[in-house]
Write a protein that holds these residues in place. Structure first.
Motif, PDB file in Angstrom:
ATOM      1  N   VAL A 138      39.865  49.983  -3.419  1.00  0.00           N
ATOM      2  CA  VAL A 138      40.023  48.580  -3.898  1.00  0.00           C
ATOM      3  C   VAL A 138      41.400  48.619  -4.314  1.00  0.00           C
ATOM      4  N   ASP A 139      42.521  48.064  -3.732  1.00  0.00           N
ATOM      5  CA  ASP A 139      43.531  47.483  -4.401  1.00  0.00           C
ATOM      6  C   ASP A 139      44.032  46.086  -4.396  1.00  0.00           C
ATOM      7  N   LEU A 140      44.972  45.563  -4.929  1.00  0.00           N
ATOM      8  CA  LEU A 140      45.018  43.976  -4.923  1.00  0.00           C
ATOM      9  C   LEU A 140      45.193  43.336  -3.662  1.00  0.00           C
ATOM     10  N   PRO A 141      45.827  43.992  -2.581  1.00  0.00           N
ATOM     11  CA  PRO A 141      45.699  43.561  -1.379  1.00  0.00           C
ATOM     12  C   PRO A 141      44.477  43.373  -0.501  1.00  0.00           C
ATOM     13  N   MET A 142      43.604  44.231  -0.825  1.00  0.00           N
ATOM     14  CA  MET A 142      42.401  44.515  -0.348  1.00  0.00           C
ATOM     15  C   MET A 142      41.539  43.359  -1.093  1.00  0.00           C
ATOM     16  N   CYS A 143      41.577  42.907  -2.289  1.00  0.00           N
ATOM     17  CA  CYS A 143      41.073  41.731  -2.982  1.00  0.00           C
ATOM     18  C   CYS A 143      41.519  40.495  -2.414  1.00  0.00           C
ATOM     19  N   LEU A 144      42.590  40.287  -2.234  1.00  0.00           N
ATOM     20  CA  LEU A 144      43.253  39.400  -1.563  1.00  0.00           C
ATOM     21  C   LEU A 144      42.828  39.005  -0.166  1.00  0.00           C
ATOM     22  N   GLN A 145      42.558  40.044   0.761  1.00  0.00           N
ATOM     23  CA  GLN A 145      42.224  39.965   1.910  1.00  0.00           C
ATOM     24  C   GLN A 145      40.817  39.632   2.088  1.00  0.00           C
ATOM     25  N   LEU A 146      40.013  40.256   1.108  1.00  0.00           N
ATOM     26  CA  LEU A 146      38.733  40.013   1.246  1.00  0.00           C
ATOM     27  C   LEU A 146      38.214  38.664   0.902  1.00  0.00           C
ATOM     28  N   ARG A 147      38.925  38.190  -0.187  1.00  0.00           N
ATOM     29  CA  ARG A 147      38.539  36.724  -0.432  1.00  0.00           C
ATOM     30  C   ARG A 147      38.870  35.866   0.638  1.00  0.00           C
ATOM     31  N   ALA A 148      40.030  35.854   1.250  1.00  0.00           N
ATOM     32  CA  ALA A 148      40.489  35.197   2.404  1.00  0.00           C
ATOM     33  C   ALA A 148      39.513  35.372   3.650  1.00  0.00           C
ATOM     34  N   ALA A 149      38.985  36.345   3.839  1.00  0.00           N
ATOM     35  CA  ALA A 149      37.988  36.632   4.979  1.00  0.00           C
ATOM     36  C   ALA A 149      36.730  35.840   4.887  1.00  0.00           C
ATOM     37  N   PHE A 150      36.186  36.091   3.620  1.00  0.00           N
ATOM     38  CA  PHE A 150      34.960  35.300   3.245  1.00  0.00           C
ATOM     39  C   PHE A 150      34.982  33.757   3.325  1.00  0.00           C
ATOM     40  N   GLU A 151      36.210  33.473   2.584  1.00  0.00           N
ATOM     41  CA  GLU A 151      36.404  32.003   2.649  1.00  0.00           C
ATOM     42  C   GLU A 151      36.595  31.490   3.960  1.00  0.00           C
ATOM     43  N   GLU A 152      37.183  32.125   4.970  1.00  0.00           N
ATOM     44  CA  GLU A 152      37.531  31.690   6.240  1.00  0.00           C
ATOM     45  C   GLU A 152      35.926  31.487   6.922  1.00  0.00           C
ATOM     46  N   LEU A 153      35.137  32.707   6.838  1.00  0.00           N
ATOM     47  CA  LEU A 153      33.720  33.095   7.364  1.00  0.00           C
ATOM     48  C   LEU A 153      32.835  31.769   7.012  1.00  0.00           C
ATOM     49  N   ASP A 154      32.970  31.479   5.709  1.00  0.00           N
ATOM     50  CA  ASP A 154      32.459  30.445   4.962  1.00  0.00           C
ATOM     51  C   ASP A 154      32.396  29.173   5.693  1.00  0.00           C
ATOM     52  N   ALA A 155      33.878  28.785   6.237  1.00  0.00           N
ATOM     53  CA  ALA A 155      33.924  27.668   6.926  1.00  0.00           C
ATOM     54  C   ALA A 155      33.755  27.597   8.181  1.00  0.00           C
ATOM     55  N   ASP A 156      33.149  28.726   8.900  1.00  0.00           N
ATOM     56  CA  ASP A 156      33.255  28.862  10.415  1.00  0.00           C
ATOM     57  C   ASP A 156      31.669  28.693  10.859  1.00  0.00           C
ATOM     58  N   ASP A 157      31.240  27.558  11.153  1.00  0.00           N
ATOM     59  CA  ASP A 157      30.098  27.207  11.405  1.00  0.00           C
ATOM     60  C   ASP A 157      29.406  28.025  12.789  1.00  0.00           C
ATOM     61  N   SER A 158      30.416  28.562  13.473  1.00  0.00           N
ATOM     62  CA  SER A 158      29.837  29.533  14.578  1.00  0.00           C
ATOM     63  C   SER A 158      29.179  30.947  14.009  1.00  0.00           C
ATOM     64  N   ALA A 218      37.151  37.247  -7.872  1.00  0.00           N
ATOM     65  CA  ALA A 218      37.474  36.140  -6.937  1.00  0.00           C
ATOM     66  C   ALA A 218      36.961  36.715  -5.689  1.00  0.00           C
ATOM     67  N   ALA A 219      37.432  37.888  -5.288  1.00  0.00           N
ATOM     68  CA  ALA A 219      36.725  38.460  -4.090  1.00  0.00           C
ATOM     69  C   ALA A 219      35.211  38.555  -4.202  1.00  0.00           C
ATOM     70  N   TYR A 220      34.877  39.284  -5.008  1.00  0.00           N
ATOM     71  CA  TYR A 220      33.348  39.171  -5.315  1.00  0.00           C
ATOM     72  C   TYR A 220      32.500  38.136  -5.176  1.00  0.00           C
ATOM     73  N   ALA A 221      33.365  37.097  -5.790  1.00  0.00           N
ATOM     74  CA  ALA A 221      32.577  35.950  -5.782  1.00  0.00           C
ATOM     75  C   ALA A 221      32.617  34.966  -4.542  1.00  0.00           C
ATOM     76  N   ALA A 222      33.587  35.399  -3.695  1.00  0.00           N
ATOM     77  CA  ALA A 222      33.579  34.841  -2.458  1.00  0.00           C
ATOM     78  C   ALA A 222      32.773  35.538  -1.567  1.00  0.00           C
ATOM     79  N   ILE A 223      32.575  36.676  -1.781  1.00  0.00           N
ATOM     80  CA  ILE A 223      31.290  37.563  -0.876  1.00  0.00           C
ATOM     81  C   ILE A 223      30.002  36.816  -1.373  1.00  0.00           C
ATOM     82  N   GLU A 224      29.676  36.661  -2.623  1.00  0.00           N
ATOM     83  CA  GLU A 224      28.551  35.976  -3.029  1.00  0.00           C
ATOM     84  C   GLU A 224      28.418  34.681  -2.577  1.00  0.00           C
ATOM     85  N   ALA A 225      29.379  34.013  -2.624  1.00  0.00           N
ATOM     86  CA  ALA A 225      29.266  32.237  -2.511  1.00  0.00           C
ATOM     87  C   ALA A 225      29.246  32.031  -1.140  1.00  0.00           C
ATOM     88  N   CYS A 226      29.478  32.922  -0.215  1.00  0.00           N
ATOM     89  CA  CYS A 226      29.519  32.781   1.221  1.00  0.00           C
ATOM     90  C   CYS A 226      28.145  32.067   1.727  1.00  0.00           C
TER      91      CYS A 226
END
Length: 259
Positions: free
Chosen positions: A28-48, A87-95
């Motif tokens: 896990v590096d900084l880019p992975m953290c940022l990308q994980l957070r973004a991915a789960f925030e997008e999935l959280d908003a995707d009702d499909s 923030a990345a871990y929180a985005a996973i947990e909050a999904c």
């Protein structure tokens, strides 16, 4: 942010998020953290999306934090980097969607944090865990780990950096189910299909009620569940479940246990 560290695919209600840095054992590096957070925030908003499988490319799920990226950095940079991981871990947990981790090979440090941020984990029977943060001269995994296995067991693993095998990880509850390595993908697909087949509103409300209830006593927890029941009744989605139950009963006597 350079390079794809996280790959996301979605089809028929199931999203698959993969750690995509196998050449670095998915460290896990900084880019992975940022990308994980973004991915789960997008999935959280995707009702499909109804369920998320969190997996990794290559034979290792995650070898922990990439300490090489800290070379030449000052304390302020390291602090920002750690906040990005939180923030990345929180985005996973909050999904709002159930998140199921699929684990193979080594799960070290930050990999354990990612695992514990998911709702539960299926693992190959050759998986191993380590939580070596103090032995790297840093601090980590002090909160989710103790909530999963208890304070004293968490201290023992953190203080000693002792490897934790698949069977013991299962016994401690870090892993919900063990399967032969060759069957991990199929087990993940089967689990996702079962979750995706349930009414999404009821699943989302159940996840929220369990998570909120874990933070309080039983009396307040019952109130949380009652609030979820009231929301479910107001949404009307519960009627679909009653209809499916009735359709089954037409062909064979059944109970709620058989659903």
């Amino acid at each position: 942010m350079t390079g794809e560290r996280v790959r996301v695919e979605a089809a028929e209600g199931t999203a698959r998020v993969e750690l995509a840095r196998p050449e670095a054992r998915n460290a896990v590096d900084l880019p992975m953290c940022l990308q994980l957070r973004a991915a789960f925030e997008e999935l959280d908003a995707d009702d499909s999306v109804r369920v998320v499988l969190l997996a990794a490319q290559g034979p290792v799920f995650c070898a922990g934090a990439d300490l090489k990226e800290r070379t030449g950095k000052d304390a302020a940079w390291v602090r920002r980097r750690r906040m990005a991981s939180f923030a990345a871990y929180a985005a996973i947990e909050a999904c709002r969607r159930p998140v199921v981790a699929l684990l193979q090979g080594a799960v070290v440090g930050s990999g354990g944090e990612i695992t514990l941020a998911a709702d539960f984990a299926l693992a190959a029977d050759d998986v191993t865990f380590r939580f070596p943060e103090p032995h790297w001269g840093t601090v980590g995994a002090t909160q989710r780990l103790q909530r999963a296995i208890g304070k004293r067991r968490a201290k023992e693993l953190l203080f000693t950096n002792r490897p934790l095998g698949a069977r013991e990880a299962h016994e401690l509850g870090i892993v919900s189910r063990l399967v032969p390595a060759a069957e991990l993908a199929a087990a993940g697909h089967e689990t996702a299909a079962r979750i995706a087949g349930a009414p999404p509103s009821a699943i989302a409300l159940t996840k929220r009620a369990v998570d909120l209830g874990a933070e309080t006593d039983l009396d307040r927890g019952i109130r949380i569940e009652m609030a979820a029941i009231e929301q479910n009744l107001a949404d009307g989605g519960w009627r679909d479940g009653v209809e499916r139950f009735r359709d089954r009963a037409r062909t064979a006597p059944t109970t709620e246990e058989d659903a």
